[in-house]
Motif scaffolding. Structure first.
Motif, mmCIF file in Angstrom:
data_model
loop_
_atom_site.group_PDB
_atom_site.id
_atom_site.type_symbol
_atom_site.label_atom_id
_atom_site.label_comp_id
_atom_site.label_asym_id
_atom_site.label_seq_id
_atom_site.Cartn_x
_atom_site.Cartn_y
_atom_site.Cartn_z
ATOM 1 N N UNK A 98 0.826 -1.215 0.000
ATOM 2 C CA UNK A 98 0.000 0.000 0.000
ATOM 3 C C UNK A 98 0.855 1.258 0.000
ATOM 4 N N UNK A 99 1.925 1.250 0.772
ATOM 5 C CA UNK A 99 2.736 2.445 0.916
ATOM 6 C C UNK A 99 3.473 2.866 -0.332
ATOM 7 N N UNK A 100 3.724 1.933 -1.257
ATOM 8 C CA UNK A 100 4.486 2.283 -2.462
ATOM 9 C C UNK A 100 3.601 2.727 -3.623
ATOM 10 N N UNK A 101 2.292 2.694 -3.438
ATOM 11 C CA UNK A 101 1.405 3.135 -4.505
ATOM 12 C C UNK A 101 1.517 4.653 -4.676
ATOM 13 N N UNK A 102 1.204 5.176 -5.873
ATOM 14 C CA UNK A 102 1.284 6.624 -6.090
ATOM 15 C C UNK A 102 0.548 7.400 -5.004
ATOM 16 N N UNK A 103 1.201 8.358 -4.447
ATOM 17 C CA UNK A 103 0.639 9.140 -3.356
ATOM 18 C C UNK A 103 0.902 8.558 -1.991
ATOM 19 N N UNK A 104 1.467 7.346 -1.926
ATOM 20 C CA UNK A 104 1.744 6.702 -0.655
ATOM 21 C C UNK A 104 3.050 7.190 -0.043
ATOM 22 N N UNK A 213 -2.837 1.297 6.134
ATOM 23 C CA UNK A 213 -1.642 1.813 5.488
ATOM 24 C C UNK A 213 -0.626 0.740 5.158
ATOM 25 N N UNK A 214 -0.922 -0.513 5.567
ATOM 26 C CA UNK A 214 0.003 -1.634 5.365
ATOM 27 C C UNK A 214 -0.644 -2.751 4.552
ATOM 28 N N UNK A 215 -1.716 -2.464 3.842
ATOM 29 C CA UNK A 215 -2.525 -3.496 3.210
ATOM 30 C C UNK A 215 -1.974 -4.062 1.913
#
Length: 240
Positions: A98-104, A213-215
């Protein structure tokens, strides 16, 4: 080790034979239990705490009985889980999605530590997956941001990382969870989930946002159900 001391060569958490035995016993295609995905053969790799690859194995009867590309993916998953976990906080590679997605907050993480290409593509392919695999003794690098990588803990602290690849990323996580337990290296002190520590967290909404946020997204099979049975996953249900 005293603070600031030189980092001596770290011991390998497991030898090849133990890793091979644990992997075969936990992959359905080689006689183990179901993991909810394609149920294909798998690669597994271990890095020591210093990031050096020290064991690689495959579950099938021949080197090409599992996806050839998954040898390096497994090693890079092991590197990622080890490199981004601490004595008091474990992160699985699934926790990074989840954290590496755009905007994350971790956008671009996967490009920060490129794989060691000289090591990745060197050596005799006949030795791949053996006790003297050409990657042994080398740093592979790489960052993988989907399921299948777990940090290894022996009860005294973190001792390295394990990576599994060759099925869906969700099934890879389940296999890694089982293999880590079989090796006795699952003494995880803490993680991003207080109850299940570095478990895979299935909490992405239809828009792709993670509540924690960790999904990690659900895969197409029954991986989430298996993870729930193992205590390796949080939330989610089999897609309909």
């Amino acid at each position: 080790m005293p603070q600031g001391a030189a980092w001596a060569q770290a011991p390998c958490p497991s030898d090849h034979d133990r890793l091979l035995s644990a992997l075969k016993a936990n992959v359905k295609a080689s006689g183990g239990p179901a993991n909810g995905g394609f149920e294909t053969n798998e690669w597994a790799a271990i890095v020591a705490r210093d990031g050096i690859v020290c064991a690689i194995a495959f579950s099938g009867p021949a080197v090409d009985a599992q996806w050839p590309g998954s040898r390096l993916i497994a090693a890079e998953k092991a590197n990622t889980a080890n490199g981004l976990s601490l004595a008091n906080m474990a992160l699985s590679t699934s926790n990074l999605y989840a954290g590496v997605q755009p905007g994350g907050p971790l956008f671009g993480l996967q490009f920060t530590n490129p794989p060691n290409q000289a090591a990745a593509f060197a050596g005799d392919a006949k030795r791949f997956g053996s006790a003297n695999d050409p990657l042994i003794g080398k740093s592979i690098g790489g960052v993988v941001v989907f399921g299948g990588g777990l940090a290894l803990y022996d009860g005294k602290g973190i001792v390295g990382g394990l990576g599994v690849s060759g099925d869906s990323s969700c099934a890879d996580h389940n296999v890694a969870w089982r293999v880590r337990a079989a090796l006795g290296l699952d003494k995880v002190p803490a993680g991003v989930n207080p109850n299940r520590k570095d478990a895979i967290i299935y909490d992405l909404n239809p828009g792709g946002k993670s509540a924690s946020g960790w999904g990690h997204p659900l895969c197409a099979g029954h991986e989430a159900d298996i993870a729930d049975e193992l205590g390796a996953g949080v939330g989610g249900s089999t897609p309909k």
